[in-house]
Write an enzyme that holds these catalytic residues in place. Structure first.
Site, short mmCIF file in Angstrom:
data_model
loop_
_atom_site.label_atom_id
_atom_site.label_comp_id
_atom_site.label_asym_id
_atom_site.label_seq_id
_atom_site.Cartn_x
_atom_site.Cartn_y
_atom_site.Cartn_z
N GLU A 75 -27.86 72.08 90.71
CA GLU A 75 -27.96 73.26 91.59
C GLU A 75 -29.43 73.62 91.66
O GLU A 75 -30.01 74.08 90.68
CB GLU A 75 -27.15 74.43 91.01
CG GLU A 75 -25.66 74.16 90.86
CD GLU A 75 -24.98 73.90 92.19
OE1 GLU A 75 -25.49 74.35 93.23
OE2 GLU A 75 -23.95 73.22 92.19
N GLU B 162 -40.20 76.95 98.77
CA GLU B 162 -39.55 78.05 98.05
C GLU B 162 -40.59 78.88 97.30
O GLU B 162 -41.38 78.35 96.53
CB GLU B 162 -38.55 77.47 97.04
CG GLU B 162 -37.74 78.55 96.37
CD GLU B 162 -36.78 78.01 95.31
OE1 GLU B 162 -37.19 77.13 94.53
OE2 GLU B 162 -35.64 78.48 95.26
N THR C 186 -37.65 69.72 89.14
CA THR C 186 -37.05 69.41 87.83
C THR C 186 -35.77 68.61 88.02
O THR C 186 -35.49 67.66 87.28
CB THR C 186 -36.75 70.72 87.05
OG1 THR C 186 -37.85 71.60 87.18
CG2 THR C 186 -36.48 70.44 85.59
N THR D 213 -36.04 72.26 92.32
CA THR D 213 -35.76 70.94 92.92
C THR D 213 -36.58 69.85 92.24
O THR D 213 -36.07 68.74 91.99
CB THR D 213 -36.04 71.01 94.44
OG1 THR D 213 -35.07 71.90 95.00
CG2 THR D 213 -35.91 69.66 95.11
N LYS E 262 -29.10 74.57 76.89
CA LYS E 262 -30.46 75.11 76.74
C LYS E 262 -30.73 76.18 77.79
O LYS E 262 -30.68 75.92 78.98
CB LYS E 262 -31.51 74.00 76.90
CG LYS E 262 -32.89 74.47 76.42
CD LYS E 262 -34.02 73.57 76.87
CE LYS E 262 -34.70 74.05 78.11
NZ LYS E 262 -35.36 75.36 77.99
N CYS F 137 -31.54 82.37 93.80
CA CYS F 137 -31.60 81.19 94.68
C CYS F 137 -30.94 81.47 96.03
O CYS F 137 -31.21 80.79 97.01
CB CYS F 137 -30.92 80.01 94.00
SG CYS F 137 -29.26 80.40 93.45
N GLY G 173 -31.82 74.84 88.44
CA GLY G 173 -33.25 75.08 88.32
C GLY G 173 -33.97 74.59 89.56
O GLY G 173 -33.37 74.46 90.63
P1 NDP Z 1 -36.99 75.04 86.26
O1 NDP Z 1 -36.53 73.84 86.98
O2 NDP Z 1 -38.41 75.13 85.87
O3 NDP Z 1 -36.19 75.21 84.89
C1 NDP Z 1 -34.78 75.26 84.82
C2 NDP Z 1 -34.35 74.85 83.43
O4 NDP Z 1 -34.70 73.49 83.21
C3 NDP Z 1 -35.04 75.64 82.31
O5 NDP Z 1 -34.16 75.78 81.22
C4 NDP Z 1 -36.19 74.74 81.95
O6 NDP Z 1 -36.68 74.99 80.68
C5 NDP Z 1 -35.52 73.39 82.06
N1 NDP Z 1 -36.43 72.25 82.27
C6 NDP Z 1 -37.69 72.25 82.76
N2 NDP Z 1 -38.17 70.99 82.79
C7 NDP Z 1 -37.20 70.18 82.31
C8 NDP Z 1 -37.08 68.78 82.11
N3 NDP Z 1 -38.08 67.93 82.39
N4 NDP Z 1 -35.93 68.28 81.60
C9 NDP Z 1 -34.91 69.10 81.32
N5 NDP Z 1 -34.94 70.45 81.49
C10 NDP Z 1 -36.08 70.97 81.99
O7 NDP Z 1 -36.53 76.27 87.11
P2 NDP Z 1 -36.84 77.80 86.86
O8 NDP Z 1 -36.38 78.18 85.49
O9 NDP Z 1 -38.23 78.06 87.27
O10 NDP Z 1 -35.81 78.49 87.87
C11 NDP Z 1 -36.09 78.74 89.20
C12 NDP Z 1 -35.47 77.69 90.08
O11 NDP Z 1 -34.08 77.63 89.90
C13 NDP Z 1 -35.66 78.00 91.56
O12 NDP Z 1 -36.05 76.83 92.22
C14 NDP Z 1 -34.29 78.43 92.01
O13 NDP Z 1 -34.04 78.23 93.37
C15 NDP Z 1 -33.42 77.58 91.16
N6 NDP Z 1 -32.08 78.14 91.08
C16 NDP Z 1 -31.05 77.52 91.73
C17 NDP Z 1 -29.78 78.05 91.72
C18 NDP Z 1 -28.64 77.36 92.41
O14 NDP Z 1 -27.49 77.71 92.12
N7 NDP Z 1 -28.87 76.42 93.30
C19 NDP Z 1 -29.51 79.33 91.05
C20 NDP Z 1 -30.65 79.89 90.39
C21 NDP Z 1 -31.89 79.31 90.41
P3 NDP Z 1 -37.92 75.97 80.45
O15 NDP Z 1 -37.77 77.12 81.38
O16 NDP Z 1 -37.75 76.35 79.04
O17 NDP Z 1 -39.12 75.16 80.74
#
Ligand code: NDP
Length: 483
Positions: A251, A387, A233, A231, A176, A285, A229
């Site tokens: 991650e 963050e 989530t 922390t 997804k 990130c 995504g």
């Molecule tokens: P989110 O955690 O909001 O979303 C990440 C993904 O998870 C999206 O596809 C989202 O869907 C999905 N999601 C949201 N809620 C749920 C759930 N309850 N169950 C399963 N999937 C879910 O992060 P962001 O998209 O806002 O991304 C930014 C974050 O990602 C920042 O904190 C950043 O630091 C982190 N990040 C970390 C990296 C690493 O390598 N450590 C690299 C890049 C980013 P949808 O968006 O459709 O709601």
């Protein structure tokens, strides 16, 4: 590869709407307009995807490395040949400059696929010999049906970073993308058809995180989850998946320090610090958002850093002159702005930026923010501990190594750190003591895909990259033969 108005899920090799028949608006951040629609998928679509993946698994997991290698390299080639279409879609969806989509996001997406297609051909397992009695060897078998969930900041780049090792090692995948940036994942589905990926091997479900994403995490037949995504989530995913004993790779967020010593190569440092602060509007990130500068060069650094930041051109992602495009969404812009307000309340001084950019006729409803530098804050205040994930950095002077180490480590996150110094002994000392999964010395974002990648503390669990990813997506089984 064709963009469409109505994006479709990719299930069992077919492009299909969500069972609900409902769609979510897809907004382009550079003008705030709805330009396409995303299937509002739920557990019923995930169920169909799992059934398709289970049907595909016996053949895909046993078809041989070379067949998987050939299909995946063909897929990488198709993305490369369609660079323009993919890059255009990425910028339209995310608001990032087209120059970045063309030079970073899409090239890295096909590099990810090619890298893991090749890596699986060289992957081997261990054996342990017991003198004069037995030999143990480790069978590494694909886990089965796995889930890959990725964020919006580097859409196809991070989507393929997960899918490629999962597929190469023989798993079938339910993936997804973020609903904020779905288009390149849809184009990828078209590319999979063209590459000859067997139906059901990769299934792409679009929709909302707490609905479609959570249905993936909750599904009992999905045995591993690779997630990138936030922390918060990640914590929710772990809460659901852990009692089901799923394999988890998380991650998560970061709040990375840049540590700049007075003996650094100033020109190189200032060039890279600008990049590590504001590339992709700070929505990476690995961006360094807490900048600590040794006092003897603090004022010189401040002056030069502010000057160069003010030169950055913000605006239309499709102009070749643009350095910074739009932030990804209205709600994200509001979140970042709220941290700028918080910084003021906490006593910070805005040295530059902090305000919204009014666009021209084409971009006037877009989400543009001036890159922002703040000084005068305690390293322990919320602005410096939470963050923000936007074009906002703080600068703070320090006097000793011990002091800056304390600042750097005084946080729940532990993703990456950049150290600038010509003293190699000090660099090694710092690298040993900094609590982070990735340390860069005198550089930033230099990536070798073979290296372990990931964070410590609240920045994640597990490592991606190279053999780590192939190990995650395979189950080790020890076979002991007595002789
Ligand atoms: P989110 O955690 O909001 O979303 C990440 C993904 O998870 C999206 O596809 C989202 O869907 C999905 N999601 C949201 N809620 C749920 C759930 N309850 N169950 C399963 N999937 C879910 O992060 P962001 O998209 O806002 O991304 C930014 C974050 O990602 C920042 O904190 C950043 O630091 C982190 N990040 C970390 C990296 C690493 O390598 N450590 C690299 C890049 C980013 P949808 O968006 O459709 O709601």
């Amino acid at each position: 590869m064709k963009q469409v108005k109505y994006i479709k899920n990719y299930i069992g090799g077919a492009l299909v709407p969500a069972d609900s028949g409902e769609y979510i608006d897809n907004i382009s951040p550079f003008n705030g307009e709805v330009y396409s629609y995303i299937p509002d998928s739920d557990a019923s679509d995930v169920q169909k995807a799992v059934e398709a993946a289970e049907r595909a698994f016996p053949e895909w997991s046993s078809c041989g490395l070379e067949k998987r290698y050939r299909i995946l390299t063909r897929l990488a080639d198709i993305i490369e040949q369609n660079l323009e279409d993919f890059a255009y879609a990425e910028s339209l969806d995310s608001g990032k400059p087209i120059s970045m989509s063309k030079s970073v996001d899409i090239p890295r997406a096909h590099a990810n696929i090619r890298f893991f297609a090749t890596a699986i051909m060289h992957f081997s397992s261990e054996s342990h010999h017991m003198e004069k009695s037995a030999i143990n060897f480790t069978l590494r078998q694909p886990v089965g049906v796995v889930g890959c969930i990725s964020p919006w900041n580097l859409p196809l780049y991070l989507f393929t970073w997960k899918i490629a090792p999962a597929l190469a090692s023989g798993n079938c995948v339910i993936a997804k993308p973020s609903e904020v940036t779905p288009m390149t994942a849809f184009l990828l589905a078209q590319a999979c058809e063209e590459a000859g990926l067997p139906p059901g091997v990769l299934n792409i479900i679009h929709g909302l995180g707490p609905k479609a994403g959570q249905a993936i995490v909750e599904h009992p037949k999905i045995k591993a989850i690779s997630f990138t995504g936030g922390t918060g989530t990640g914590r929710e995913i772990a809460r659901i998946a852990a009692p089901m004993f799923k394999k988890l790779s998380l991650e998560l967020g970061g709040k990375n320090p840049n540590i700049i010593f007075a003996d650094c190569d100033f020109d190189k440092m200032i060039f890279d610090t600008l990049r590590s602060s504001f590339s992709n509007n700070g929505q990476i990130c690995l961006c360094g958002s807490r900048i600590f500068v040794e006092r003897p060069i603090y004022e010189k650094f401040k002056e030069e850093f502010v000057k160069r930041t003010q030169f950055l051109k913000i605006g239309d992602p499709f102009s070749p002159l643009t350095d910074l495009g739009a932030l990804v969404s209205q709600s994200h812009l509001e979140k970042v702005m709220s941290y700028i307000e918080l910084a003021k309340v906490e006593g910070g001084e805005i040295l530059t930026g902090g305000t919204i950019v009014e666009g021209d006729e084409k971009t006037k409803n877009g989400y543009f923010l001036r890159p922002t530098i703040i000084e005068g804050l305690s390293p322990y205040c919320r602005t410096n501990q939470e963050e923000i994930f936007g074009p906002v950095v703080t600068i703070t002077p320090f006097d000793t190594e011990e002091e800056v180490l304390e600042y750097a480590n005084s946080i729940d996150y532990g993703l990456s750190t950049t150290v600038w110094t010509k003293d190699i002994t000090r660099a090694n000392r710092m690298a040993e003591q900094i609590q982070a999964g990735v340390i860069w010395v005198n550089c930033w974002l230099v990536r070798d895909l073979r290296t372990p990648f990931g964070g410590t503390k609240h920045s994640g669990v597990g490592r991606e990259g190279g053999l780590e990813a192939l190990r995650f997506f395979t189950e080790p089984k020890n076979v002991c033969i007595k002789y």
